[in-house]
Design a protein around this motif. Structure first.
Motif, PDB file in Angstrom:
ATOM      1  N   PHE A  73     -34.719  24.602  44.877  1.00 17.59           N
ATOM      2  CA  PHE A  73     -34.474  26.042  44.769  1.00 17.59           C
ATOM      3  C   PHE A  73     -33.574  26.529  45.897  1.00 17.59           C
ATOM      4  O   PHE A  73     -32.650  27.314  45.673  1.00 17.59           O
ATOM      5  CB  PHE A  73     -35.804  26.807  44.769  1.00 17.59           C
ATOM      6  CG  PHE A  73     -35.617  28.288  44.699  1.00 17.59           C
ATOM      7  CD1 PHE A  73     -35.212  28.902  43.523  1.00 17.59           C
ATOM      8  CD2 PHE A  73     -35.814  29.086  45.830  1.00 17.59           C
ATOM      9  CE1 PHE A  73     -35.020  30.271  43.446  1.00 17.59           C
ATOM     10  CE2 PHE A  73     -35.615  30.464  45.769  1.00 17.59           C
ATOM     11  CZ  PHE A  73     -35.212  31.050  44.570  1.00 17.59           C
ATOM     12  N   LEU A 158     -37.538  33.237  37.881  1.00 15.66           N
ATOM     13  CA  LEU A 158     -36.659  32.073  37.829  1.00 15.66           C
ATOM     14  C   LEU A 158     -35.879  32.032  36.512  1.00 15.66           C
ATOM     15  O   LEU A 158     -34.700  31.665  36.481  1.00 15.66           O
ATOM     16  CB  LEU A 158     -37.486  30.795  37.995  1.00 15.66           C
ATOM     17  CG  LEU A 158     -38.065  30.537  39.392  1.00 15.66           C
ATOM     18  CD1 LEU A 158     -38.971  29.312  39.378  1.00 15.66           C
ATOM     19  CD2 LEU A 158     -36.950  30.364  40.413  1.00 15.66           C
ATOM     20  N   GLU A 161     -33.082  34.559  36.683  1.00 20.72           N
ATOM     21  CA  GLU A 161     -31.977  34.047  37.509  1.00 20.72           C
ATOM     22  C   GLU A 161     -31.115  33.066  36.725  1.00 20.72           C
ATOM     23  O   GLU A 161     -29.879  33.119  36.744  1.00 20.72           O
ATOM     24  CB  GLU A 161     -32.557  33.378  38.767  1.00 20.72           C
ATOM     25  CG  GLU A 161     -31.523  32.683  39.632  1.00 20.72           C
ATOM     26  CD  GLU A 161     -31.587  31.166  39.522  1.00 20.72           C
ATOM     27  OE1 GLU A 161     -30.735  30.509  40.134  1.00 20.72           O
ATOM     28  OE2 GLU A 161     -32.477  30.640  38.808  1.00 20.72           O
TER      29      GLU A 161
END
Length: 915
Positions: A73, A158, A161
């Motif tokens: 990440f 997530l 994104e």
């Protein structure tokens, strides 16, 4: 074409949906193109299957790889603008292998499977056209996955994104590729609304291997208890979500309705969540199986409760092909063009899904109907060879399309003329011959256009022709005044000499049909002198007879035996155009062209005007001087009619200044695809995919055109609308124009297109009517009255495409009337929207057969379209009890009905009055 195919896997064995799609399309592409394959092989697991692909690929390169670790990440994922799913496939040695392939081969384009490989062409190889095949649209998939599966704030953050980055990446890819190939119209709509409205998109739906998935006395294999099947890869997110929804919200209500229900879950790699369903009442989880067909045959129905769209949908197509009925959500069946309660059952809520499934399990007649209709649909348009040929044609036409046309078509007096040069015409003929499918070409001059104004069949022929060439300088002048100048006159008398020289060079075989025997013989002698290596497949000069008295069967048999690539027909207009329209589907000839007096010119029987007269548009004056008695009246009539009608067109339809491409929306409804036209239809629309030459394969359901918002259209927009209509008919898709605006109605009426397009006043009635058209048969209402008169109704279209079916049913009624020894037959024609000369030949044949059998055959209530075609053949006194005067050449046909071509094009029907 030389095509480099680039795959992220080796699609063999074909044990999952994406492998089936890519393998079958690759094999079909190789039938017409030279294919080099570059494929990645994870862990070396599938490299042993290289010989399978070497059978139909010229070169096969396999690159082994291992999936790298997923990006952390921070910092790799967070600080990169590239989606993590794309980063994962950034492999330097794969880029090197691709560079090597491109440096050692000459390719017309690259066909790339999956967006993860498109990254290798973003900043490199910019001169190579790229076609991106997508089994799913990744942005759409991730958006729906977030909606249905992301749980908790971290997972949703997530996913958000990734979606944001994927949208930018998708947009970059859309600007790089030449076109995106997707599985269904829903994928196309998503791309246009969320990624790029301008990228060309081609829908190639998924199919089935009908040699493998076929019905085999299906009912004998069915389980005794009501059994439903869910089939698919059990590690695939949409399938997992579908089962989760089924068992959470549908299974219990369904069990209450069908207590002895059995559920089969069949597919490789079931996750623990899937395996746990086997603990429920009547549920079995098999895992991967060597052959899925026995499970299709055991099940009473296949269930497809998908909530996440995209993907291959192969389970539906295979189930239909094998004869197992299907119930699906609308999302699950998107893009297949299936009709609820006819091909499939559709349900989008849990309660409706349970109710519809229980209804079908308890109704054997409904299941039988879905079984039969599903098989027919799969066989008619969901077989891999048909889909592969469609893809092959698209790549060829899209890749070379800019070279085959100088501009969009232009409509003059309602006749769409193609804007092509002589060189582009020859190139299009090359493409037609390479396709091995029949095409007809018309060379239209002012006389053609004028005749078509009162001859509905000729007007339809010119609309249906695959290429309409401008064979008249006045038409060039008219196109300039209309704001879309045709760049070059392509006269038949100029085309044929150029085409003969080209055919000699390419080895094409040419057949000459028509002209007087002595004239044809002299023409062939001169051609052999100038083109000694030309393959002349044959010549035939039938005795002069009216069109319906010609021995069509003998002529076609002679031409088929000669196996030409090009057929030149010289009967004169409109006879040659009508003869070609009646017969070109059955000739086995890729290109049929009506060439008028060209054979006479070649033989020296008639002289052409000097070039200076051609250049200034006075060739007609030279011909008038040669044949004043025959041509004076025709030329005067043509001048008066054309001048008056063109003045009206110029006043009614004015050219528009350049403008940006307008927005044209397309949406899928349960019964049809609805296309909403923009306020302005003109040359700016020509580049929109809806009007592209291969657009109709995107559309799998009947089509409703919403014309409510059209404020203006010029001659180019009118020609585009005509071409769209013709291509929909070619694809056997019904079309209805809904709620046309006053401006659109006025133009259609003034240009005679109201005789060719079906109109309804609102969307609901258009949807209802277009569905009826899609299911319509050409004969209905048989009434065998043993005491009086038997009646039969011909309806819809009666043409060369479906005349075999019409005649078979009519012949049954004739036979029944003959067996009972007396009686009359009335054939009602009031619901015939269009009839061509072949249909009129059927009428004459029925009359003759009836007289021979002692049965009186009467045709009653002919529609205006039928009466017009019969009048043009001068047979109304022989076929109707109430003949009316001939239509004036100054009068258009007062008719407002649709066209919808249906029926088998392989019908060997060539009506002859001698049969």
């Amino acid at each position: 074409m030389n095509i480099l195919v680039f795959y992220p896997y080796i699609p063999y064995p074909i044990d999952r949906g994406t492998y089936q799609r890519t393998f079958h399309l690759l094999r079909e592409l190789s039938r017409e193109h030279t294919i080099d394959l570059l494929a990645l092989d994870e862990g070396g697991e599938r490299g042993e299957h290289r010989p399978i692909f070497e059978q139909f690929c010229k070169r096969v390169e396999i690159v082994p790889f291992e999936h790298p670790q997923w990006a952390k990440f921070f910092p790799d994922r967070l600080l990169s603008s590239t989606p993590t799913s794309i980063q994962h496939w950034t492999l330097p040695h794969v880029a090197t292998a691709l560079d090597t392939m491109l440096s050692t081969g000459q390719y017309d384009c690259a066909y790339v499977c999956d967006i993860v490989l498109a990254q290798y062409f973003l900043d490199r190889h910019s001169d190579l056209p790229i076609y991106l095949d997508r089994s799913r649209v990744d942005l759409q998939f991730q958006t729906e996955q977030r909606r249905h599966m992301a749980k908790g704030w971290r997972a949703r953050a997530l996913q958000a994104e990734c979606i944001a980055k994927m949208k930018k990446y998708e947009n970059r890819i859309a600007h790089r590729v030449s076109a995106e190939i997707v599985c269904g119209p829903d994928d196309e709509i998503f791309i246009r609304e969320n990624i790029s409205p301008d990228v060309p998109v081609k829908v190639i739906t998924n199919g089935a291997d009908l040699g493998y998935f076929h019905p085999e006395a299906s009912d004998a294999h069915r389980d005794t208890a009501p059994t439903v099947l869910f089939c698919g890869a059990m590690d695939y997110t949409p399938n997992i979500d579908a089962l989760r929804w089924f068992f959470a919200d549908i299974h219990a209500p369904l069990l209450a309705l069908v207590p002895d229900l059995r559920v089969l879950i069949v597919g490789k790699a079931p996750l623990p969540e899937v395996e746990a369903y086997a603990t429920r009442q009547g549920v079995s989880v098999t895992g991967g199986v060597p052959d899925v067909r026995p499970y299709y045959r055991r099940a009473w129905m296949q269930i497809v409760p998908l909530r996440i769209g995209g993907g291959t949908r192969l389970k539906i197509v295979e189930s239909m092909a094998i004869g197992t009925p299907v119930i699906s959500t609308s999302i699950g069946a998107q893009g297949l063009g299936l009709i609820h309660d006819h091909d499939i059952l559709l349900a989008d809520t849990a309660s409706d899904f349970a109710q519809q499934t229980a209804r079908a399990l308890g109704d054997v007649t409904l299941r039988a109907t879905l079984d039969v209709n599903g098989q027919k649909t799969a066989q008619s348009r969901l077989a891999w060879p048909r889909l592969g040929r469609e893809l092959s044609d698209y790549l060829t036409q899209h890749h070379t399309g800019s070279q085959l046309r100088s501009g969009p078509p232009v409509s003059i007096l309602g006749i769409p003329l193609d804007n092509v040069t002589m060189k582009q015409t020859i190139a299009q003929i090359d493409a037609m011959i390479a396709s091995h499918r029949p095409h007809c070409i018309a060379t239209a001059n002012v006389d053609f256009v004028v005749q078509a104004s009162h001859d509905l069949e000729l007007r339809r022929i010119l609309h249906d022709a695959h290429l309409v060439l401008c064979d008249g300088t006045p038409l060039i002048w008219a196109s300039r005044m209309l704001g879309n100048p045709i760049v070059e006159r392509v006269a038949g008398s100029d085309l044929v000499p150029r085409l003969l020289a080209h055919a000699e060079q390419c080895g094409y075989r040419v057949f000459f049909l028509g002209a007087e025997p002595a004239v044809a013989a002299e023409a062939i002698r001169r051609i052999r002198l100038t083109h000694p290596n030309l393959e002349i497949a044959g010549t035939l000069s039938p005795p002069f007879r009216p069109l319906l008295e010609m021995d069509h069967v003998a002529i076609v048999k002679t031409i088929r035996a000669a196996r030409p690539d090009i057929l030149l027909v010289s009967f004169g207009c409109p006879k040659q155009e009508k003869w070609i329209s009646m017969n070109y589907r059955n000739l086995g000839v890729p290109v049929s062209i009506g060439v008028g007096a060209t054979i006479d010119f070649i033989a020296g029987h008639m002289k052409r005007a000097p070039h200076w007269m051609h250049n200034i548009g006075l060739e007609w004056l030279y011909r008038l001087a040669q044949e004043p008695r025959r041509l004076a009246k025709r030329y005067w009539t043509d001048f008066v009619v054309f001048a008056a009608a063109f003045a009206h067109q110029e006043h009614t339809i004015r050219p528009h200044p350049p403008a940006p491409q307008p927005a044209i929306t397309l949406r899928e409804e349960a019964l049809a695809t609805i296309i909403t036209l923009p306020p302005r239809i003109d040359a700016a629309c020509a580049t929109h995919p809806i009007f592209d030459i291969t657009c109709t394969a995107t559309l799998l359901r009947p089509v409703v055109i919403d014309g409510a918002f059209v404020e203006s259209l010029d001659s180019t927009g009118l020609a585009l609308l005509s071409r769209l209509h013709r291509r929909l008919r070619e694809a056997t898709l019904a079309m209805v124009l809904a709620r046309p605006s006053a401006a659109l109605s006025r133009v259609l009426r003034s240009q005679g297109l109201d005789a060719l397009i079906e109109v309804r006043e609102d969307i609901d009635s258009a949807l209802h009517h277009v569905t009826q058209l899609a299911l319509e048969r050409p004969v209905s209402h048989i009434d065998l009255d043993l005491d009086n008169t038997s009646t039969l109704a011909w309806q819809g279209e009666v043409t060369a495409a479906n005349a075999r079916e019409v005649w078979q049913i009519t012949e049954v009624l004739l036979g029944a009337s003959h067996l009972r020894g007396s009686g009359d037959i009335e054939i009602n024609l009031s619901r015939v929207r269009f009839m061509d000369s072949t249909g009129v030949g059927l009428m004459v044949k029925a009359r003759k057969r009836g007289r021979a059998s002692g049965v009186s055959v009467r045709f009653i209530d002919p529609s205006p379209a039928t009466r017009n075609v019969v009048q043009m053949l001068r047979l109304e006194k022989h076929l109707f009890d109430d003949p009316q005067p001939h239509a004036s050449p100054f009068t258009r046909v007062p008719f407002n009905e649709p066209q919808h071509t249906r029926g088998s094009t392989d019908a060997q029907l060539l009506i002859t009055l001698n049969s």
